[in-house]
Design an enzyme around this catalytic site. Structure first.
Site, PDB file in Angstrom:
ATOM      1  N   LEU A   1     124.262  30.532  32.744  1.00  0.00           N
ATOM      2  CA  LEU A   1     124.441  31.965  32.721  1.00  0.00           C
ATOM      3  C   LEU A   1     125.951  32.303  33.019  1.00  0.00           C
ATOM      4  O   LEU A   1     126.626  31.347  33.715  1.00  0.00           O
ATOM      5  CB  LEU A   1     123.433  32.181  33.733  1.00  0.00           C
ATOM      6  CG  LEU A   1     122.066  32.405  33.349  1.00  0.00           C
ATOM      7  CD1 LEU A   1     121.151  32.011  34.729  1.00  0.00           C
ATOM      8  CD2 LEU A   1     121.329  33.181  32.311  1.00  0.00           C
ATOM      9  N   PRO A   2     126.290  33.503  32.773  1.00  0.00           N
ATOM     10  CA  PRO A   2     127.669  33.882  32.825  1.00  0.00           C
ATOM     11  C   PRO A   2     128.075  34.140  34.409  1.00  0.00           C
ATOM     12  O   PRO A   2     129.538  34.252  34.573  1.00  0.00           O
ATOM     13  CB  PRO A   2     127.853  35.043  32.104  1.00  0.00           C
ATOM     14  CG  PRO A   2     126.457  35.720  32.125  1.00  0.00           C
ATOM     15  CD  PRO A   2     125.506  34.528  32.152  1.00  0.00           C
TER      16      PRO A   2
ATOM     17  N   THR B   1     128.664  28.142  35.827  1.00  0.00           N
ATOM     18  CA  THR B   1     129.757  27.956  36.362  1.00  0.00           C
ATOM     19  C   THR B   1     129.671  29.119  37.483  1.00  0.00           C
ATOM     20  O   THR B   1     130.035  30.221  37.174  1.00  0.00           O
ATOM     21  CB  THR B   1     131.172  28.135  35.884  1.00  0.00           C
ATOM     22  OG1 THR B   1     131.418  26.877  34.866  1.00  0.00           O
ATOM     23  CG2 THR B   1     132.348  27.823  36.833  1.00  0.00           C
TER      24      THR B   1
ATOM     25  N   LYS C   1     133.952  21.876  39.372  1.00  0.00           N
ATOM     26  CA  LYS C   1     134.015  22.551  38.108  1.00  0.00           C
ATOM     27  C   LYS C   1     135.234  23.650  38.510  1.00  0.00           C
ATOM     28  O   LYS C   1     136.185  23.960  37.548  1.00  0.00           O
ATOM     29  CB  LYS C   1     132.810  23.226  37.674  1.00  0.00           C
ATOM     30  CG  LYS C   1     133.102  24.121  36.509  1.00  0.00           C
ATOM     31  CD  LYS C   1     133.704  23.447  35.191  1.00  0.00           C
ATOM     32  CE  LYS C   1     133.982  24.283  34.229  1.00  0.00           C
ATOM     33  NZ  LYS C   1     132.765  24.982  33.406  1.00  0.00           N
TER      34      LYS C   1
ATOM     35  N   LYS D   1     137.111  35.157  35.683  1.00  0.00           N
ATOM     36  CA  LYS D   1     135.994  34.961  36.872  1.00  0.00           C
ATOM     37  C   LYS D   1     135.905  33.766  37.595  1.00  0.00           C
ATOM     38  O   LYS D   1     135.752  33.544  38.694  1.00  0.00           O
ATOM     39  CB  LYS D   1     134.698  35.253  36.158  1.00  0.00           C
ATOM     40  CG  LYS D   1     133.170  35.064  37.050  1.00  0.00           C
ATOM     41  CD  LYS D   1     132.609  33.507  36.845  1.00  0.00           C
ATOM     42  CE  LYS D   1     132.277  33.334  35.722  1.00  0.00           C
ATOM     43  NZ  LYS D   1     131.433  32.016  35.542  1.00  0.00           N
TER      44      LYS D   1
END
Length: 324
Positions: A68-69, A102, A193, A268
């Site tokens: 998911l974003p 992420t 990450k 982001k």
């Protein structure tokens, strides 16, 4: 190897990962807000669930992957009113939950704590590999490799969570990638990450800046790329994901900066790195400068443009002719 796997979030990355699971013989059930994305996976053989809760209560479901974003989207998917953990006790089916989004490490730790408070369906407990547990195992497993790596099944997974669960997930992760690195307990995969994407964002900005400067000084971008790739400037942003249109085929720069890693997502991720740095009093001056460049790119060229578009839209770099 689990026969039925759930997948929530089938955008550019998730769709490729789900397709690799289907190609490997898994049965896959998907959930996404985009009817078009769902229809495309259904044509490839996937099943559909209307909500995360419905998917997570599917009989026979062994594992569930989310891609998911944002942290907010992940929290909604797991903790929202129709989320995975909204199910009544003893109705959750998958004994293994893998979040490959992420997001910030704190959210991953919150999800791991929520998973520990959740009770699996009795059939899932009896069918779990290794020592039976009444709670599902939760892993944060963000990836590196981009859309190309997702399509080719060559992603690297950076995983946080219990070692036993990481071992249990190896077959599934190995179908979608070629390397799995256990980074530590819950949240450690996300921390790794953020560090990785920090370096990626800064290095792409540096490569784009150098190539744009070289062009203005009269250098050919192809030749300068050869110099970068054979010298101390060599990096993934130059030799695998070059930002100059016409230098390399099969990268977003060759298709008007589409179908890659969106500038809004890079912005982001760098913001998440800055937030994490503030929590541990770490200085990130390079990250701050790069984050501003990607915010500018997303604002001026649109949030979906690939982050390598910084070369053309921020630095004013030009394409090179395909036969130059």
């Amino acid at each position: 190897m689990p026969s039925l796997v759930g997948f929530i979030g089938i955008g550019n990355m998730g769709a490729c990962m789900a397709r690799n699971l289907l190609a490997a013989g898994y049965r896959v059930i998907v959930c996404d807000r985009s009817p078009k994305a769902v229809a495309a996976l259904q044509q490839a053989g996937a099943l559909q669930a209307e909500t995360p809760a419905q998917l997570a209560s599917t009989p026979g479901l062994k594992a569930l992957v989310t891609m998911l974003p944002s942290s907010a989207a992940v929290r909604e998917t797991y903790l929202g009113p129709t989320g995975i953990f909204s199910l009544p006790p003893r109705t959750l089916r998958p004994s293994l939950l893998i979040d490959s989004s992420t997001i910030d490490p704190l959210t991953s730790r919150d999800l791991a704590a929520a998973a520990a408070r959740t009770t699996l369906h009795p059939d899932a407990v009896e069918g779990a590999a290794g020592a039976p547990s009444t709670a599902p195992a939760m892993l944060d497993a963000p990836v590196s490799g981009g859309v190309g790596g997702a399509a080719a099944g060559t992603l690297t997974f950076m995983v946080g969570g219990p070692a036993e669960a990481v071992a249990r997930a190896q077959g599934l992760l190995g179908t979608m990638g070629r390397a799995t690195v256990h980074c530590g307990e819950a949240g450690a995969g996300q921390a790794a990450k953020l560090c990785n994407n920090l370096v990626l964002g800064v290095s792409m900005a540096g490569v784009a800046e150098g190539l744009a400067l070289g062009q203005r000084l009269g250098l050919d971008a192809r030749n300068l790329t050869k110099i970068f790739n054979g010298s101390s400037a060599r990096c993934w942003s130059a030799d695998t994901y070059n930002p100059v249109p016409g230098v390399m085929e099969g990268v977003p720069a060759s298709r008007e900066y589409t179908g890659g890693f969106a500038a809004a997502l890079m912005s982001k991720d760098l913001g998440l790195a800055q937030e994490a740095a503030a929590q541990c009093s770490a200085a990130l001056p390079m990250t701050a400068a790069a984050a501003e460049l990607y915010r500018q790119l997303a604002t001026e060229a649109g949030p979906a443009i690939d982050f390598s578009g910084v070369y053309q839209h921020v630095y004013g770099g030009q394409a090179v002719a395909a036969n130059s």
